[in-house]
Design an enzyme around this catalytic site. Structure first.
Site, mmCIF file in Angstrom:
data_model
loop_
_atom_site.group_PDB
_atom_site.id
_atom_site.type_symbol
_atom_site.label_atom_id
_atom_site.label_comp_id
_atom_site.label_asym_id
_atom_site.label_seq_id
_atom_site.Cartn_x
_atom_site.Cartn_y
_atom_site.Cartn_z
ATOM 1 N N ASP A 15 0.825 -1.210 0.000
ATOM 2 C CA ASP A 15 0.000 0.000 0.000
ATOM 3 C C ASP A 15 0.857 1.258 0.000
ATOM 4 O O ASP A 15 0.674 2.164 -0.822
ATOM 5 C CB ASP A 15 -0.959 -0.007 1.194
ATOM 6 C CG ASP A 15 -0.297 -0.395 2.514
ATOM 7 O OD1 ASP A 15 0.895 -0.789 2.513
ATOM 8 O OD2 ASP A 15 -0.972 -0.312 3.563
ATOM 9 N N TYR A 16 1.829 1.308 0.887
ATOM 10 C CA TYR A 16 2.704 2.473 1.007
ATOM 11 C C TYR A 16 3.522 2.703 -0.263
ATOM 12 O O TYR A 16 3.586 3.811 -0.793
ATOM 13 C CB TYR A 16 3.628 2.284 2.212
ATOM 14 C CG TYR A 16 4.758 3.274 2.315
ATOM 15 C CD1 TYR A 16 4.534 4.554 2.815
ATOM 16 C CD2 TYR A 16 6.050 2.926 1.929
ATOM 17 C CE1 TYR A 16 5.575 5.466 2.915
ATOM 18 C CE2 TYR A 16 7.093 3.832 2.023
ATOM 19 C CZ TYR A 16 6.848 5.097 2.517
ATOM 20 O OH TYR A 16 7.878 6.000 2.609
ATOM 21 N N THR A 17 4.128 1.630 -0.775
ATOM 22 C CA THR A 17 4.999 1.768 -1.935
ATOM 23 C C THR A 17 4.207 2.163 -3.178
ATOM 24 O O THR A 17 4.657 2.991 -3.981
ATOM 25 C CB THR A 17 5.767 0.464 -2.186
ATOM 26 O OG1 THR A 17 6.469 0.109 -0.987
ATOM 27 C CG2 THR A 17 6.766 0.614 -3.314
ATOM 28 N N LYS A 65 3.421 5.889 -2.968
ATOM 29 C CA LYS A 65 4.592 6.728 -3.213
ATOM 30 C C LYS A 65 5.024 6.664 -4.680
ATOM 31 O O LYS A 65 5.518 7.665 -5.233
ATOM 32 C CB LYS A 65 5.740 6.303 -2.305
ATOM 33 C CG LYS A 65 5.530 6.646 -0.838
ATOM 34 C CD LYS A 65 5.504 8.139 -0.586
ATOM 35 C CE LYS A 65 5.541 8.466 0.898
ATOM 36 N NZ LYS A 65 5.558 9.913 1.175
#
Length: 252
Positions: free
Chosen positions: A157-159, A162
């Protein structure tokens, strides 16, 4: 524009990387807004520490009306438009053992990261650009990650959020360049130590340090120095770029 003449908005500026960036700009004489959503005590303490040229303001960057109110309050406080935006807001804990694996992750987790990272950055840029145009130009610096070049831990989710922010960085640079506004990204690896990385075991920090040419894990203060570069006059011909600041771990 010299950094001492800038009015800088740092989203998620109350703790971790954001607080280091706030201190870096304040140390150069800039007027700084510490945006916060849920870290009010830390934001107010940081503003009190740094003095009258720094203010704290609560706003969820995913809420466009709240962002517009923050931009207006900043101009009223400092007597001029925001010149520099640092899109750093994040709500995440880096704990590889607790992360959701690909077969289990739900869209709600993905959507949560996109809402803060991408929607938030878009809201802030759109709200700040009119003032930058009145001022003859501006700077946008988005905070990224080296995990899409080196996904040693697959934080899906984070990657993904970003990576989308990097794409927005490059497309925004094309639209805003003719207005005198540069848009760049500074991408770190694991930083030693922030609230987000507090759950990371020391053994992981040591492993990463051993793989870098500098044999160390980058600190928030070292990372903030690179953010200052993209806000400074020395970067006036640089836009649409992604600078990885991780001690040389990623070199492509």
């Amino acid at each position: 524009m010299n950094i001492s003449d800038q009015i800088v908005l740092v989203t998620g500026g109350a703790r971790g990387v954001g607080a280091a960036v706030v201190r870096a700009f304040a140390g150069q004489g800039a007027r700084v807004v510490i945006n916060w959503r849920a870290s009010g005590d830390k934001a107010e303490a940081l503003a009190a520490e740094l003095g009258d040229r720094v203010m704290a303001y609560q706003a969820d960057v995913a809420d466009r009306s709240a962002v517009e109110a923050m931009v207006a309050a900043t101009e009223a406080k400092f007597g001029g438009p925001i010149t520099t935006v640092i899109n750093n807001a994040l709500d995440y804990s880096f704990n590889g053992d607790a992360r959701s694996v690909l077969t289990d992750i739900g869209w709600a987790e993905m959507e949560s990261q996109f809402s803060t990272v991408v929607r938030g950055a878009l809201n802030v840029i759109q709200a700040a650009v009119p003032g930058m145009c009145r001022n003859g130009g501006g700077r946008v610096v988005n905070i990224g990650t080296n995990l899409f070049q080196n996904p040693v831990v697959p934080y899906h989710d984070y990657t993904a959020a970003k990576a989308a922010l990097l794409s927005l960085t490059r497309t925004a640079a094309g639209d805003l360049g003719p207005k005198g506004i540069t848009v760049n990204m500074v991408s770190g690896g694991l930083l030693r130590t922030t609230d987000a990385s507090a759950a990371t075991p020391d053994a992981v920090f040591d492993l990463i340090a051993g793989m870098t040419p500098l044999r160390s894990v980058t600190t928030p203060e070292e990372f903030a120095d690179a953010v200052l570069f993209f806000a400074s006059p020395w970067s006036r011909a640089v836009t649409g770029q992604n600078l990885v600041v991780d001690g040389g771990l990623v070199r492509d």
